[in-house]
Structures are given as C-alpha cells and as structure tokens.
Design a protein around this motif. Structure first.
Motif, PDB file in Angstrom:
ATOM      1  N   ALA A 144       0.681  -1.281   0.115  1.00 34.33           N
ATOM      2  CA  ALA A 144       0.042   0.051   0.092  1.00 34.33           C
ATOM      3  C   ALA A 144       0.815   1.235  -0.130  1.00 34.33           C
ATOM      4  O   ALA A 144       0.397   2.326  -0.104  1.00 34.33           O
ATOM      5  CB  ALA A 144      -0.933  -0.056   1.298  1.00 34.33           C
ATOM      6  N   ASP A 145       2.188   1.151   0.189  1.00 28.57           N
ATOM      7  CA  ASP A 145       2.991   2.329   0.078  1.00 28.57           C
ATOM      8  C   ASP A 145       2.993   2.828  -1.115  1.00 28.57           C
ATOM      9  O   ASP A 145       2.991   2.151  -2.382  1.00 28.57           O
ATOM     10  CB  ASP A 145       4.606   1.928   0.526  1.00 28.57           C
ATOM     11  CG  ASP A 145       4.742   1.283   1.874  1.00 28.57           C
ATOM     12  OD1 ASP A 145       3.634   1.778   2.538  1.00 28.57           O
ATOM     13  OD2 ASP A 145       5.638   0.828   2.052  1.00 28.57           O
ATOM     14  N   GLU A 146       3.072   4.031  -1.440  1.00 29.77           N
ATOM     15  CA  GLU A 146       3.124   4.874  -2.932  1.00 29.77           C
ATOM     16  C   GLU A 146       4.137   5.501  -3.113  1.00 29.77           C
ATOM     17  O   GLU A 146       4.671   6.329  -2.299  1.00 29.77           O
ATOM     18  CB  GLU A 146       1.892   5.756  -2.640  1.00 29.77           C
ATOM     19  CG  GLU A 146       0.521   5.102  -2.584  1.00 29.77           C
ATOM     20  CD  GLU A 146      -0.682   5.876  -2.461  1.00 29.77           C
ATOM     21  OE1 GLU A 146      -1.860   5.333  -2.465  1.00 29.77           O
ATOM     22  OE2 GLU A 146      -0.348   7.129  -2.703  1.00 29.77           O
ATOM     23  N   LEU A 147       4.450   5.318  -4.390  1.00 31.83           N
ATOM     24  CA  LEU A 147       5.618   6.455  -4.922  1.00 31.83           C
ATOM     25  C   LEU A 147       5.072   7.217  -6.098  1.00 31.83           C
ATOM     26  O   LEU A 147       4.341   6.574  -6.969  1.00 31.83           O
ATOM     27  CB  LEU A 147       6.694   5.393  -5.594  1.00 31.83           C
ATOM     28  CG  LEU A 147       8.049   6.150  -6.370  1.00 31.83           C
ATOM     29  CD1 LEU A 147       8.812   6.824  -5.660  1.00 31.83           C
ATOM     30  CD2 LEU A 147       8.659   5.180  -7.153  1.00 31.83           C
ATOM     31  N   PHE A 148       4.953   8.298  -5.959  1.00 33.25           N
ATOM     32  CA  PHE A 148       4.348   9.600  -7.020  1.00 33.25           C
ATOM     33  C   PHE A 148       5.389  10.119  -7.492  1.00 33.25           C
ATOM     34  O   PHE A 148       6.077  11.069  -7.122  1.00 33.25           O
ATOM     35  CB  PHE A 148       3.304  10.337  -5.864  1.00 33.25           C
ATOM     36  CG  PHE A 148       2.324  10.966  -6.539  1.00 33.25           C
ATOM     37  CD1 PHE A 148       2.512  11.183  -8.155  1.00 33.25           C
ATOM     38  CD2 PHE A 148       1.293  11.664  -6.015  1.00 33.25           C
ATOM     39  CE1 PHE A 148       1.432  12.051  -8.706  1.00 33.25           C
ATOM     40  CE2 PHE A 148       0.421  12.310  -6.756  1.00 33.25           C
ATOM     41  CZ  PHE A 148       0.273  12.562  -8.052  1.00 33.25           C
ATOM     42  N   ILE A 149       5.395  10.259  -8.740  1.00 34.22           N
ATOM     43  CA  ILE A 149       6.255  10.826  -9.521  1.00 34.22           C
ATOM     44  C   ILE A 149       5.601  11.953 -10.722  1.00 34.22           C
ATOM     45  O   ILE A 149       4.933  11.471 -11.641  1.00 34.22           O
ATOM     46  CB  ILE A 149       7.361   9.868 -10.618  1.00 34.22           C
ATOM     47  CG1 ILE A 149       8.057   8.925  -9.497  1.00 34.22           C
ATOM     48  CG2 ILE A 149       8.156  10.713 -11.550  1.00 34.22           C
ATOM     49  CD1 ILE A 149       8.942   7.751 -10.259  1.00 34.22           C
ATOM     50  N   PHE A 150       5.840  13.330 -10.231  1.00 32.92           N
ATOM     51  CA  PHE A 150       5.143  14.046 -11.261  1.00 32.92           C
ATOM     52  C   PHE A 150       6.157  14.691 -12.259  1.00 32.92           C
ATOM     53  O   PHE A 150       7.376  15.244 -11.821  1.00 32.92           O
ATOM     54  CB  PHE A 150       4.741  15.172 -10.201  1.00 32.92           C
ATOM     55  CG  PHE A 150       3.310  15.459 -10.172  1.00 32.92           C
ATOM     56  CD1 PHE A 150       2.595  16.034 -11.443  1.00 32.92           C
ATOM     57  CD2 PHE A 150       2.328  15.332  -9.160  1.00 32.92           C
ATOM     58  CE1 PHE A 150       1.322  16.191 -11.404  1.00 32.92           C
ATOM     59  CE2 PHE A 150       1.176  15.512  -9.384  1.00 32.92           C
ATOM     60  CZ  PHE A 150       0.303  15.877 -10.380  1.00 32.92           C
ATOM     61  N   GLU A 151       5.785  14.906 -13.408  1.00 35.30           N
ATOM     62  CA  GLU A 151       6.607  15.652 -14.418  1.00 35.30           C
ATOM     63  C   GLU A 151       5.941  16.880 -14.402  1.00 35.30           C
ATOM     64  O   GLU A 151       4.749  17.079 -14.502  1.00 35.30           O
ATOM     65  CB  GLU A 151       6.424  15.010 -15.620  1.00 35.30           C
ATOM     66  CG  GLU A 151       7.214  15.763 -16.797  1.00 35.30           C
ATOM     67  CD  GLU A 151       8.672  15.805 -16.744  1.00 35.30           C
ATOM     68  OE1 GLU A 151       9.314  16.516 -17.163  1.00 35.30           O
ATOM     69  OE2 GLU A 151       9.307  14.780 -15.956  1.00 35.30           O
ATOM     70  N   SER A 152       6.705  17.980 -14.363  1.00 41.38           N
ATOM     71  CA  SER A 152       6.193  19.677 -14.282  1.00 41.38           C
ATOM     72  C   SER A 152       6.562  20.489 -15.458  1.00 41.38           C
ATOM     73  O   SER A 152       7.786  20.271 -15.863  1.00 41.38           O
ATOM     74  CB  SER A 152       6.456  20.129 -12.978  1.00 41.38           C
ATOM     75  OG  SER A 152       6.240  21.670 -13.211  1.00 41.38           O
TER      76      SER A 152
END
Length: 271
Positions: A144-152
C-alpha cells in the motif's frame, strides 16, 4: 516543516476538463495577493530550496559578495540571460507542484537537494521533476506504500504549445529515469549521513521484492493567457505506460512570470 502560507492562495477551482482519452484534468488556481508577510515567507521558502539560511553566511563568505548578490550571481538562475528565465519558471513550477503533493496530498517530498546540489545555476537538474513517497506503515513496508512521480511543465508566455501534453510526453520517460533519480536522492542523503531518510528512499528501489503502488502525474503551471489559448480537450495520455494511475493537473494564475521574478528578487533582497 511548516506549511507555506502562500498555499492558501492555491485553490481548487472545482473545474474539471476531459482529455481526448477520457481522463480528468484538475484545474487549480494560484492567485497571489499583495500581502508582504506572506510574500516574504514564500520567498524564504523558495530561497531555502537553493540554500539553507544557516549555511548562507559561510557559503557567501570569501566571495566578496553580499548575500543578495551571491544568490543572484552564484545560485539563482539568471533573470535575463537565456536559459535563466525559463529555468526560473521551471523551478518555480516544480516547487509549487512539490508543495502541492506534500501539503495537500500528504506525501514526503524531499526536493531541496535537487536545487542545492546544482553546479551550474543556469542548467536544469536532470532526472524526475518531483518525487513523493507515502508509507501506509513506516515500520512495516507493504504494497500500500506509494511512489508518486510528477512531471512539471511551466508555460508563462504564449508559445502555441500544449504544456500539459508536453508534461505527459516527458512523464513517459520517467519509466527510465525513476531508478537513477531514486539512486541520486538516496546518494545525497547517504553523503550527508542522513541514513534514516536514505533507507526510506531505498524501500522503493526494488519493486519485485518489495511491491508498492506507483502513481504518475503530469502538471502544467500556466499563465492565465496561456491557459486560455490551450486546447486541453486535445490532450492525450493514452500512450502513457501507467495510464491507469496517471493524475493530470493544471495550475493557472495571472502574470505568473512577473510573480516568478518578484519571488527571486525578494528571496535575494531579504536574505
């Protein structure tokens, strides 16, 4: 870390637009006010991405420069000479998105090292733009752990480009950049002896043995005029490798490039 006071100026408009592939685009608005105290707090928060205030006297010492000139000529991207202005707008967008996922969405988002380790003030830092981590239970890592990768991507002046589409297209590259970016963050913590934080990053380096949930995001930070001329409905994320977990975000605001330069100048003058 204290929540940046300027975030009260970042609000969800409630507007949602659909892409060509049927995905939802969240539309948020950044509408700063003439509040000197909040602008000063924002400028300090902004400056601290490049250098901690406690480190500034030593680092400026020996250069013959006062703190404002040291920041303007050694650390901050150039205000006029290309690619400095575009780098300023890009850094601004990344920092706003990082604050968004940290303070609104609850992710741990270590990002200052991305700017503090930059050797050339007019060269962007490579790798994934914004990375956030969330632990369902920090003492017991689980799926349930989350890795969030955002491109801006920032769009402060008219260019005819769909900056959200540019962010989606570059986000596809994060599949290859993820491992290198995580290694770089872990290395920076290791070099500073911050082993607890290094281990928190390490938890996401081997998905096969330690499964987790991966979320990707694409964000466009747009001046109101650029937003008005962008056909958001033409945006398409169907080719994204993680399309089932792809979050699309637009942050719009008035006179954003003027705001960017104002923040850099205040960050230098008040150091």
């Amino acid at each position: 870390m204290t929540t940046p006071s300027y975030l009260k100026w970042l609000v969800d408009t409630g507007e949602r637009q659909a892409t060509a592939c049927g995905r939802e685009i969240e539309i948020w608005e950044l509408n700063p006010q003439d509040d000197a105290e909040i602008l000063s707090n924002w400028a300090r928060h902004f400056r601290n991405h490049y250098i901690a205030d406690a480190d500034l006297p030593f680092m400026a010492g020996g250069t013959g420069l006062g703190h404002p000139d040291y920041l303007r000529t050694i650390l901050f991207p150039d205000a006029k000479v290309a690619p400095g202005p575009s780098l300023r707008s890009g850094d601004f967008g990344e920092i706003v998105v990082a604050d968004f996922i940290e303070y609104f969405l609850g992710y741990w988002c270590p990002r200052e090292l991305r700017y503090q380790d930059r050797w050339n003030r007019n060269d962007s830092t490579k790798g994934c733009d914004v990375i956030g981590f969330k632990f369902a239970n920090e003492d017991n890592p689980g799926p349930a752990d989350e890795l969030f990768i955002f491109e801006s991507k920032s769009g402060m002046s008219a260019s005819g480009a769909n900056r959200l589409q540019d962010a989606i297209d570059d986000s596809v590259k994060d599949r290859l950049r993820e491992g290198m970016s995580l290694n770089a963050i872990k290395r920076r913590f290791f070099d500073r002896g911050e082993m607890g934080d290094a281990r928190k990053v390490e938890r996401f380096q081997n998905e096969a043995d330690r499964p987790f949930r991966r979320i990707n995001g694409a964000a466009a930070i747009l001046d109101e005029a650029v937003f008005a001329e962008t056909d958001m409905a033409a945006t398409n994320g169907a080719a994204h490798f993680n399309q089932e977990n792809l979050r699309l975000l637009v942050i719009r605001g008035p006179s954003l490039m003027k705001l960017v330069h104002t923040l850099y100048e205040r960050a230098a003058d008040e150091a």
